[in-house]
Design a protein around this motif. Structure first.
Motif, mmCIF file in Angstrom:
data_model
loop_
_atom_site.group_PDB
_atom_site.id
_atom_site.type_symbol
_atom_site.label_atom_id
_atom_site.label_comp_id
_atom_site.label_asym_id
_atom_site.label_seq_id
_atom_site.Cartn_x
_atom_site.Cartn_y
_atom_site.Cartn_z
ATOM 1 N N LEU A 198 -5.790 2.490 3.065
ATOM 2 C CA LEU A 198 -5.514 3.795 4.360
ATOM 3 C C LEU A 198 -6.704 3.546 5.157
ATOM 4 O O LEU A 198 -6.560 3.561 6.526
ATOM 5 C CB LEU A 198 -6.143 4.897 3.701
ATOM 6 C CG LEU A 198 -4.816 5.404 3.014
ATOM 7 C CD1 LEU A 198 -5.110 6.851 2.113
ATOM 8 C CD2 LEU A 198 -3.704 5.932 3.812
ATOM 9 N N VAL A 199 -7.991 2.811 5.209
ATOM 10 C CA VAL A 199 -8.874 2.239 5.996
ATOM 11 C C VAL A 199 -8.135 1.414 6.839
ATOM 12 O O VAL A 199 -8.562 1.601 8.252
ATOM 13 C CB VAL A 199 -10.191 2.002 5.571
ATOM 14 C CG1 VAL A 199 -11.137 1.258 6.454
ATOM 15 C CG2 VAL A 199 -11.072 3.055 4.469
ATOM 16 N N VAL A 200 -7.407 0.477 6.407
ATOM 17 C CA VAL A 200 -7.122 -0.644 7.184
ATOM 18 C C VAL A 200 -5.843 -0.106 8.069
ATOM 19 O O VAL A 200 -6.010 -0.343 9.245
ATOM 20 C CB VAL A 200 -6.558 -1.784 6.189
ATOM 21 C CG1 VAL A 200 -5.391 -2.773 7.267
ATOM 22 C CG2 VAL A 200 -7.332 -2.556 5.563
ATOM 23 N N LEU A 201 -5.299 1.044 7.826
ATOM 24 C CA LEU A 201 -4.380 1.755 8.449
ATOM 25 C C LEU A 201 -4.767 2.521 9.407
ATOM 26 O O LEU A 201 -4.522 2.400 10.758
ATOM 27 C CB LEU A 201 -3.367 2.647 7.650
ATOM 28 C CG LEU A 201 -2.077 3.135 8.227
ATOM 29 C CD1 LEU A 201 -1.145 2.006 8.295
ATOM 30 C CD2 LEU A 201 -1.373 4.193 7.455
ATOM 31 N N ALA A 202 -6.081 3.233 9.310
ATOM 32 C CA ALA A 202 -6.859 3.773 10.253
ATOM 33 C C ALA A 202 -7.248 3.130 11.383
ATOM 34 O O ALA A 202 -7.215 3.256 12.545
ATOM 35 C CB ALA A 202 -7.877 4.701 9.646
ATOM 36 N N PHE A 203 -7.848 1.581 11.002
ATOM 37 C CA PHE A 203 -8.264 0.566 12.013
ATOM 38 C C PHE A 203 -6.961 0.324 12.792
ATOM 39 O O PHE A 203 -7.198 0.226 13.757
ATOM 40 C CB PHE A 203 -8.878 -0.494 11.194
ATOM 41 C CG PHE A 203 -8.902 -1.809 11.916
ATOM 42 C CD1 PHE A 203 -9.776 -1.941 12.937
ATOM 43 C CD2 PHE A 203 -7.828 -2.829 11.920
ATOM 44 C CE1 PHE A 203 -9.706 -3.002 13.766
ATOM 45 C CE2 PHE A 203 -7.766 -3.974 12.575
ATOM 46 C CZ PHE A 203 -8.773 -4.014 13.667
ATOM 47 N N LEU A 204 -5.786 -0.120 12.166
ATOM 48 C CA LEU A 204 -4.603 -0.425 12.946
ATOM 49 C C LEU A 204 -4.482 0.676 14.113
ATOM 50 O O LEU A 204 -3.932 0.348 15.214
ATOM 51 C CB LEU A 204 -3.354 -0.583 12.124
ATOM 52 C CG LEU A 204 -3.352 -2.119 11.330
ATOM 53 C CD1 LEU A 204 -1.893 -1.800 10.605
ATOM 54 C CD2 LEU A 204 -3.121 -3.028 12.616
ATOM 55 N N GLY A 205 -4.536 1.864 13.856
ATOM 56 C CA GLY A 205 -4.138 3.066 14.698
ATOM 57 C C GLY A 205 -5.139 2.628 15.679
ATOM 58 O O GLY A 205 -4.707 2.685 17.110
ATOM 59 N N LEU A 206 -6.577 2.765 15.578
ATOM 60 C CA LEU A 206 -7.469 2.267 16.550
ATOM 61 C C LEU A 206 -7.179 1.066 17.417
ATOM 62 O O LEU A 206 -7.065 1.009 18.785
ATOM 63 C CB LEU A 206 -8.882 2.201 16.143
ATOM 64 C CG LEU A 206 -9.946 2.088 17.187
ATOM 65 C CD1 LEU A 206 -10.177 2.880 18.066
ATOM 66 C CD2 LEU A 206 -11.325 1.516 16.365
ATOM 67 N N HIS A 207 -6.662 0.109 16.705
ATOM 68 C CA HIS A 207 -6.555 -1.352 17.334
ATOM 69 C C HIS A 207 -5.171 -1.247 18.187
ATOM 70 O O HIS A 207 -5.247 -1.960 19.240
ATOM 71 C CB HIS A 207 -6.229 -2.231 16.071
ATOM 72 C CG HIS A 207 -6.137 -3.574 16.817
ATOM 73 N ND1 HIS A 207 -6.971 -4.338 17.232
ATOM 74 C CD2 HIS A 207 -5.389 -4.654 16.373
ATOM 75 C CE1 HIS A 207 -6.906 -5.494 17.652
ATOM 76 N NE2 HIS A 207 -5.703 -5.811 16.989
#
Ligand code: HEM
Length: 239
Positions: free
Chosen positions: A128-137
């Protein structure tokens, strides 16, 4: 001696239902593994392109321009990539719910730490942290790119990518968030990449070598991404 069934709930499940349950859960794991391996492959090529922003800015510009305007990449590979992310995410959530249910039925006292590492028990958190990062990215790069090309309809400029990328890492906060996300990405890959082979039933004389490779990749690639982010933060373009 009287033997009582320790799992009375399971006694009610017919044999056929059991095998259906098993195959669907195995099928989910295989889909999870295949989509994960596809994303790992994407990550490798993404790293190769992005490291050129440090060692050869002109190459970075021309490769980014190719990726941004090639119809095969834009209209075939990009949608496949987005589908891969969605499948991996939806399957991950489904498996997590399924595992939680199975745990509460099977074990009166579930002692996770007794048989699995923190990383393997918390794939959903690191995921979920990687997914949140992807949102920002996506907000940082992809949405900007879509707006530039398809909304503002700007003309092609093969020289703009390097400066745009370096500029993104000017703020310290963004660089820190990126680097922290890469650390969690490494944890996610440390368990995920190696176990994807297990989920697909790969178990032969090459397994130890494959496991070693997956561990090196899981640490090396995120470390490389962190290096790119920190390098650009420390070497801004002076206007
Ligand atoms: C310092 C590290 C990174 C840099 C400099 C970077 C840079 C970029 C850039 C410039 C784009 C825009 C490409 C385009 O024109 O469409 C992009 C897209 C993307 N990045 Fe990254 N990236 C980094 C790390 C990551 C990581 C770690 C992931 C995955 C966990 C990731 C996933 C993606 C995805 C999924 C896209 C959209 C690809 C597409 O559809 O074009 N990136 N990145």
């Amino acid at each position: 001696m009287l033997i009582t069934n320790p799992y009375p709930k399971f006694a009610k499940i017919k044999k056929q239902q059991m095998s259906g349950l098993l195959t669907s859960s195995i099928a989910r794991k295989v889909v999870m593994a295949l989509s994960g391996l596809f994303l790992v492959f994407f990550l490798g090529q993404h790293f190769v392109i992005n490291i050129t922003s440090v060692i050869a800015p002109d190459t970075f510009n021309s490769w980014s321009h190719f990726m941004g305007y090639n119809p095969l990449v834009q209209f075939v590979l990009q949608p496949i990539l987005i589908a891969g992310v969605i499948v991996h995410f939806v399957m991950g959530i489904t498996l997590e719910i399924q595992n939680n249910r199975a745990r509460s039925v099977n074990y009166a006292k579930y002692k996770g730490s007794a048989n699995a590492s923190w990383v393997s028990r918390n794939m959903i958190i690191t995921g979920l942290v990687v997914l949140a990062f992807l949102g920002l990215h996506m907000y940082d790069f992809w949405i900007h790119e879509m707006a530039y090309k398809y909304i503002e309809a700007n003309p092609e400029d093969p020289t703009r990518y390097y400066a745009e990328t370096v500029e993104k890492f000017e703020p310290l906060l963004r660089t820190v968030i990126y680097v922290a996300s890469f650390a969690l990405l490494a944890l996610h890959l440390l368990h995920g990449f190696a176990s994807s082979f297990q989920s697909m039933g790969v178990n032969n004389k090459y397994t130890p070598a494959i496991t070693t490779f997956t561990k090196i990749y899981a640490i090396g690639i995120p470390l490389g991404f962190a290096f790119i982010a920190i390098y650009h933060h420390l070497n801004p373009i002076t206007h």
